[in-house]
Scaffold this active site. Structure first.
Site, PDB file in Angstrom:
ATOM      1  N   GLU A 433       0.879  -1.390   0.122  1.00 38.35           N
ATOM      2  CA  GLU A 433      -0.120  -0.048   0.088  1.00 38.35           C
ATOM      3  C   GLU A 433       0.673   1.235   0.150  1.00 38.35           C
ATOM      4  O   GLU A 433       0.302   2.369   0.144  1.00 38.35           O
ATOM      5  CB  GLU A 433      -1.237   0.104   1.044  1.00 38.35           C
ATOM      6  CG  GLU A 433      -0.547  -0.315   2.544  1.00 38.35           C
ATOM      7  CD  GLU A 433      -1.552  -0.511   3.488  1.00 38.35           C
ATOM      8  OE1 GLU A 433      -2.775  -0.149   3.262  1.00 38.35           O
ATOM      9  OE2 GLU A 433      -1.219  -0.884   4.778  1.00 38.35           O
ATOM     10  N   ASP A 457      -4.944   2.903   0.280  1.00 40.54           N
ATOM     11  CA  ASP A 457      -3.726   3.620   0.795  1.00 40.54           C
ATOM     12  C   ASP A 457      -2.740   3.659  -0.369  1.00 40.54           C
ATOM     13  O   ASP A 457      -2.254   4.659  -0.904  1.00 40.54           O
ATOM     14  CB  ASP A 457      -3.041   2.965   1.687  1.00 40.54           C
ATOM     15  CG  ASP A 457      -3.730   3.442   3.266  1.00 40.54           C
ATOM     16  OD1 ASP A 457      -4.045   4.793   3.226  1.00 40.54           O
ATOM     17  OD2 ASP A 457      -3.837   2.676   4.127  1.00 40.54           O
TER      18      ASP A 457
HETATM   19  C1  PEP Z   1      -6.278  -0.188   2.118  1.00 41.46           C
HETATM   20  O1  PEP Z   1      -5.589   0.601   2.430  1.00 41.46           O
HETATM   21  O2  PEP Z   1      -6.702  -0.104   1.025  1.00 41.46           O
HETATM   22  C2  PEP Z   1      -6.653  -1.114   3.072  1.00 41.46           C
HETATM   23  C3  PEP Z   1      -7.175  -2.364   2.487  1.00 41.46           C
HETATM   24  O3  PEP Z   1      -6.542  -0.979   4.360  1.00 41.46           O
HETATM   25  P1  PEP Z   1      -7.291   0.360   5.126  1.00 41.46           P
HETATM   26  O4  PEP Z   1      -8.287   0.720   4.290  1.00 41.46           O
HETATM   27  O5  PEP Z   1      -7.767  -0.294   6.584  1.00 41.46           O
HETATM   28  O6  PEP Z   1      -6.258   1.159   5.557  1.00 41.46           O
HETATM   29 MG    MG Z   2      -4.460   0.731   4.330  1.00 39.56          MG
END
Ligand code: PEP
Ligand code: MG
Length: 591
Positions: A433, A457
């Site tokens: 990410e 992210d």
């Molecule tokens: C993302 O970043 O796509 C993810 C799955 O984590 P979160 O949305 O919890 O940051």
């Molecule tokens: Mg994330």
């Protein structure tokens, strides 16, 4: 009747009365009222004043008994302040003239009294002056609590209206009571939005000046697919809504009846469709047959629902419960990912100039190592009850992964010495990410068992656009060629390295995009439970060859518009099979 347009965040449609939660973060809810309800609001004020006076009198008598006259005096002073006819008149005039609720009028008085006090000359004068706003604050709390109790006591559904889409707003009432959510701000990929999608609550954000346009109990139609809020719908609009809802329900029923059928393309390619769990509540009424496992368990929500850090035992029991519920399917536990917009009420992190680039995810738990250790112990102990996978968030270097491996081995040794059973099949994977993790994929594949792309992210960091900042939300573009190329690179490198790769960010929940991801080579997709039946359906209808063609097409696109056009093509092909109308605005007079 008017329609306002915002950003669609969680699909679905809802019709119901508005309940205003908060006008601004930490503030009191302020809403307009029709002129015929002015007297009712003034009655609410008098009721709250009587209750506050009774409470002050009780407190005065108790303190008099326990401490004496001197300490009890303040309660009598507060009661006297509340009898000031000028203050009472100010509040009732505000209600009458501005046609707003009593909470808003009391808050306006408090603001005025505070300002007057701040304007007093000299520190010593300010110190000795009675804070005239103090007893009015108690009245405000009485009003807010009564309002909350009144809402809790009924069982009718409401559309929540708030200034911001936070996880607290999404979980304010039991799921069945929240018909929809509409807010002034909040990004499509904020954690409140993720939660709303997960719970299947239709939701629209980015509705400028929303609260000022609303009245309590105003009827609205929320369309979380189109991003519209229809205020005071007339009979014809309600009929359109009822027709849509009926078709939607029929379609969902049809999809659900096939939800247990695995996602195998017509040319025999099998794809794992997994579920993202945000809270233990997600397991309520969930048909485990509709998924091939949990692709992402966001454990931070477990920490957010508590008033202190959950103990090892508490975590262990909960993780075991999830594993048992999944009946042998793998469960991917992501280690605590707090920081940025995910804060714990009992763990204050220092203010940072750039929270998204600061102390969050693995960076935080590697420093506060006991948090990580306790969680790893709980996860490893739970591994005796099912198939456990461990996922590390916000990884940006190989060193971080190596450090976790060392801690992991130490803890395994300790647990075995203490007589616990620990599975020797726990896979360890990383979230992709952060752009740096994309470009060290060839090294990561040597050291981890799997990777899972967090597109929420990844988009934020790849494009340098805050996922929670409404000012730049139009620049937040998951279909940007840079994001798509990164996704392609990850799938390619994972294949070369012989490890499995999945997508667990929100992109995986869009069935047309999911087809393209499979075409790129992703083995698994993990999304909120709401999207699983249509994901499986779409994948069962599309050959791998067609998915690969789509992937090539979107990777060649020069910009998001071309990607959208290609995906819309897939959608309209699949719509007929899904029994769904091609999305188009059912109403024309959008503001
Ligand atoms: C993302 O970043 O796509 C993810 C799955 O984590 P979160 O949305 O919890 O940051
Ligand atoms: Mg994330």
């Amino acid at each position: 009747m008017s329609i306002i347009k915002g950003t669609a965040v969680a699909p679905g449609i809802a019709l119901g009365p508005i309940h205003i939660v908060r006008a601004h973060p930490g503030g009191v809810p302020i809403w307009s009222i029709p002129s015929e309800e002015v007297d009712d609001e003034i009655t609410r004020l008098h009721d709250a004043l009587s209750l506050t006076e009774e409470r002050l009198d009780r407190q005065r008598r108790r303190v008099l008994e326990e401490a004496g006259e001197r300490d009890a005096g303040i309660f009598a002073v507060h009661a006297m302040i509340l009898q000031d006819p000028a203050a009472l008149k100010t509040v009732t005039d505000t209600i009458r003239e501005q046609c707003i609720n009593v909470e808003g009028a009391v808050q306006a008085l408090i603001d005025r009294l505070k300002k007057r006090m701040e304007g007093m000359q000299g520190e010593s004068v300010r110190q000795y002056a009675a804070d005239l706003s103090e007893p009015w604050r108690i009245v405000l709390n009485v009003l807010l609590r009564r309002e909350q109790d009144a809402l809790g006591a009924t069982d009718h559904g409401v559309v929540l209206a708030a200034s911001e889409l936070t996880p607290e707003v999404v979980t304010l009432l039991p799921r069945t009571r929240i018909l929809g959510i509409v807010t002034e701000t909040g990004g499509r990929y904020s954690h409140g939005a993720v939660l709303a999608r997960s719970l299947g609550i239709p939701c629209v954000v980015g509705l400028t000046n929303l609260i000022a346009r609303l009245e309590k109990n105003l009827q609205v139609i929320v369309d979380g697919t189109l991003g519209t809020v229809h205020m005071r719908p007339d009979g014809a609009a309600v009929d359109v809504f009822l027709g849509q809802r009926q078709r939607r329900e029929a379609r969902q029923l049809e999809l659900k009846s096939h939800a247990h059928e695995p996602a195998i393309t017509p040319d025999g390619h099998s794809v794992r469709v997994e579920v993202n769990l945000e809270s233990i509540l997600d397991l309520d009424g969930f048909q485990v047959e509709s998924c091939d496992g949990v692709g992402l368990l966001r454990t931070e929500f477990l920490y957010m629902e508590r008033s202190q850090f959950p103990s090892e035992e508490e975590q262990f029991r909960l993780y075991r419960r999830v594993l048992t519920a999944l009946e042998g399917r793998p469960v991917t536990f992501r280690t605590l990912d707090i920081g940025g917009d995910k804060q714990l009420p009992y763990f204050e992190t220092p203010a940072e100039p750039n929270p998204a680039l600061g102390w969050r995810g693995l960076r935080l738990t590697l420093e506060w190592r006991d948090l990580l250790q306790v969680q790893l112990r709980a996860v490893m102990r739970a591994s005796a009850y099912g198939q456990v996978r461990l996922l590390l968030p916000m990884v940006s270097s190989l060193e971080e992964v190596r450090t976790v491996h060392q801690i992991f081995d130490q803890i395994r040794g300790q647990l075995v010495d203490q007589g616990y059973e620990v599975s020797d099949r726990i896979e360890v994977g990383v979230m992709i990410e952060v752009p740096s993790s994309v470009w060290i994929m060839d090294q990561l594949v040597e050291e981890v068992d799997f990777v899972s792309v967090g597109t929420n992210d990844l988009t934020q960091y790849m494009l340098a656009v805050d996922r929670d900042n409404p000012r730049v939300s139009s620049l937040y573009e998951p279909y940007h060629p840079a994001v798509l190329r990164a996704l392609d690179h990850v799938a390619r490198t994972a294949r070369e390295g012989g490890i499995s790769c999945s997508v667990c960010g929100d992109m995986a929940g869009d069935y047309a995009m999911a087809v393209a991801l499979v075409g790129m080579g992703y083995h698994a997709l993990s999304a909120s439970r709401t999207f699983l039946p249509e994901l499986r359906f779409a994948l069962r209808q599309t050959t791998l060859a067609d998915a690969q063609l789509l992937a090539r097409q979107i990777l060649k696109a020069k910009g998001p518009a071309e990607v959208r056009a290609a995906l819309d093509g897939v959608r309209s092909q699949l719509h007929a099979g899904l029994g769904e109308e091609t999305p188009s605005a059912p109403f024309t007079d959008v503001e």
